[in-house]
Motif scaffolding. Structure first.
Motif, PDB file in Angstrom:
ATOM      1  N   ILE A 136      -6.684  -1.825   6.166  1.00 40.77           N
ATOM      2  CA  ILE A 136      -5.516  -1.219   5.510  1.00 40.77           C
ATOM      3  C   ILE A 136      -5.064   0.000   6.303  1.00 40.77           C
ATOM      4  CG2 ILE A 136      -4.751   0.059   3.468  1.00 40.77           C
ATOM      5  CD1 ILE A 136      -6.678  -1.798   1.838  1.00 40.77           C
ATOM      6  N   LYS A 144      -1.714  -5.858   5.780  1.00 40.59           N
ATOM      7  CA  LYS A 144      -1.993  -4.784   4.825  1.00 40.59           C
ATOM      8  C   LYS A 144      -1.981  -5.281   3.374  1.00 40.59           C
ATOM      9  CE  LYS A 144      -0.756  -0.142   3.508  1.00 40.59           C
ATOM     10  NZ  LYS A 144       0.024   1.034   3.765  1.00 40.59           N
ATOM     11  N   GLU A 148      -5.179  -5.178   0.919  1.00 46.95           N
ATOM     12  CA  GLU A 148      -5.147  -4.364  -0.296  1.00 46.95           C
ATOM     13  C   GLU A 148      -5.558  -5.187  -1.513  1.00 46.95           C
ATOM     14  OE1 GLU A 148      -1.180  -2.730  -0.327  1.00 46.95           O
ATOM     15  OE2 GLU A 148      -1.845  -0.901   0.698  1.00 46.95           O
TER      16      GLU A 148
END
Length: 192
Positions: A136, A144, A148
């Protein structure tokens, strides 16, 4: 049952990891509760209602995120510390200071086998959390969102492990491993 002794390095690593995990949970808890972006935006809006200033909901959310960012930075810093601590934890057995868990040993009781498998699963989950956290922060932006989603799941096993771990310590302390807490703190058992 043979009384287990804990070396200084083992205890230091254990407590440093434990404190780091608790601090990570605090930042997560704050982010999900009092420091939630919507709650902070509402506080700002309540304040602005008494003035002649007006901000849109989008502006309030942006401001709320900026206000809570320093707290969230601590989550990231503690994550880096945890990466270092786990790296040390997995390197120490190579130097004879700690050992790796081996739940496949023939001489283990069912209880010890279960405990060792639990720790291995926990370590794998922590490695996944640390890796996704690093992705991340340092990885490509294209991954990303997926990282997450995986990283957020950490809270579920982390809280579960802490509850199981504390329950196990409590049970051990009042059964066949009396003094486990004092040995984990000082290295020796307090005498009754």
């Amino acid at each position: 049952m043979e009384e287990k002794k804990y070396s200084k390095i083992y205890r230091l690593i254990h407590w440093a990891i434990a404190i780091s995990l608790v601090l990570l949970l605090v930042t997560i808890f704050l982010r999900l509760t009092w420091m939630n972006k919507t709650n902070v935006a509402n506080i700002i809006q309540d304040y602005l209602n008494g003035t002649d200033q007006v901000l849109s909901q989008k502006q309030l959310i942006v401001l709320a995120k900026k206000i809570r960012q320093p707290m969230w930075n601590w989550h990231i810093y503690i994550g880096y510390v945890l990466v270092g601590l786990y790296s040390i934890r997995f390197l120490l057995p190579l130097f004879g200071y700690m050992r790796y868990q081996n739940p496949l040993r023939k001489d283990l009781t069912a209880k010890l086998r279960f405990q060792q498998w639990l720790y291995i699963i926990f370590y794998i989950c922590i490695i996944i959390s640390l890796a996704t956290g690093l992705m991340i922060e340092l990885g490509p932006k294209s991954s990303k969102e997926l990282m997450e989603e995986i990283h957020v799941l950490s809270i579920y096993y982390l809280i579960s492990f802490i509850v199981i771990h504390l329950a196990g310590v409590f049970i051990a302390e009042f059964s066949d491993q009396k003094g486990i807490v004092s040995r984990m703190i000082s290295g020796t058992r307090d005498e009754d």
